[in-house]
Design a protein around this motif. Sequence first.
Motif, mmCIF file in Angstrom:
data_model
loop_
_atom_site.group_PDB
_atom_site.id
_atom_site.type_symbol
_atom_site.label_atom_id
_atom_site.label_comp_id
_atom_site.label_asym_id
_atom_site.label_seq_id
_atom_site.Cartn_x
_atom_site.Cartn_y
_atom_site.Cartn_z
ATOM 1 N N MET A 37 42.658 36.904 47.416
ATOM 2 C CA MET A 37 42.572 36.907 45.962
ATOM 3 C C MET A 37 42.070 35.850 45.180
ATOM 4 N N SER A 40 37.850 36.508 39.037
ATOM 5 C CA SER A 40 36.419 37.018 39.142
ATOM 6 C C SER A 40 35.546 35.766 39.152
ATOM 7 N N GLU A 167 38.551 45.820 46.830
ATOM 8 C CA GLU A 167 39.388 46.432 45.766
ATOM 9 C C GLU A 167 39.338 47.910 45.809
ATOM 10 N N HIS A 199 42.655 42.108 43.334
ATOM 11 C CA HIS A 199 43.294 41.175 42.221
ATOM 12 C C HIS A 199 44.539 41.601 41.996
#
Length: 224
Positions: A37, A40, A167, A199
């Motif tokens: 994690m 961005s 993701e 995320h």
Amino acid sequence: MLKIENLKKVFRTEEVETVALNGVSLEVNDGEFIAIMGPSGCGKSTLLNILGLLDNPTSGTYYLAGSEVGHLKESERTQARKGNIGFVFQSFNLIEEMNLFENVELPLVYMRINKSERKRRVEEALYRMNISHRAKHFPNQLSGGQQQRVAIARAIVANPKLILADEPTGNLDSKNGNDVMSLLTELNTEGTTIVMVTHSQHDAAYANRTINLFDGEIVTEVQL
């Protein structure tokens, strides 16, 4: 399963040098489920690309199943991926001109598996993902959740020991996202090692361990 030591990745242009990974060290044991994690641009996907042998680090070492693979030539990386690593992407990455059977079969074609064995494995993977009834359909005829099931079937058809997921629920609604995470958890329970970039705190809760990246460095690790 895999071990990286002091991994660094630098992207250079004529005017700019960007450090995407800065001295990352990480060991993933057989059968672990790791969630990576971070915000961005912190280096998550760059790290996953290196782990998946899609790219080489600028420096540092990467051991996969006991072999140093961090600085292989492109053709050698391609060979090392076959049958060893399965990929699941946010964008599904299915080939629109191929039906579902052909999409799932493709890794086995590259591995030069004979036709009858390919058929058996593809049918087994599609059945497991509960998508056998759509085998002759094309990706644009499916929902996002169905496409991701096909992508997972393609990832597992060669029986890899390692699945990398970038993701995997990013383009899905909550129900389909939960279904996909349940499928990955089931594979992990059976012994498949999974490294996932996400995320989502919800998705990360399925993992055994969470790695948090910031500015290309590991800042925290949490055992779940």
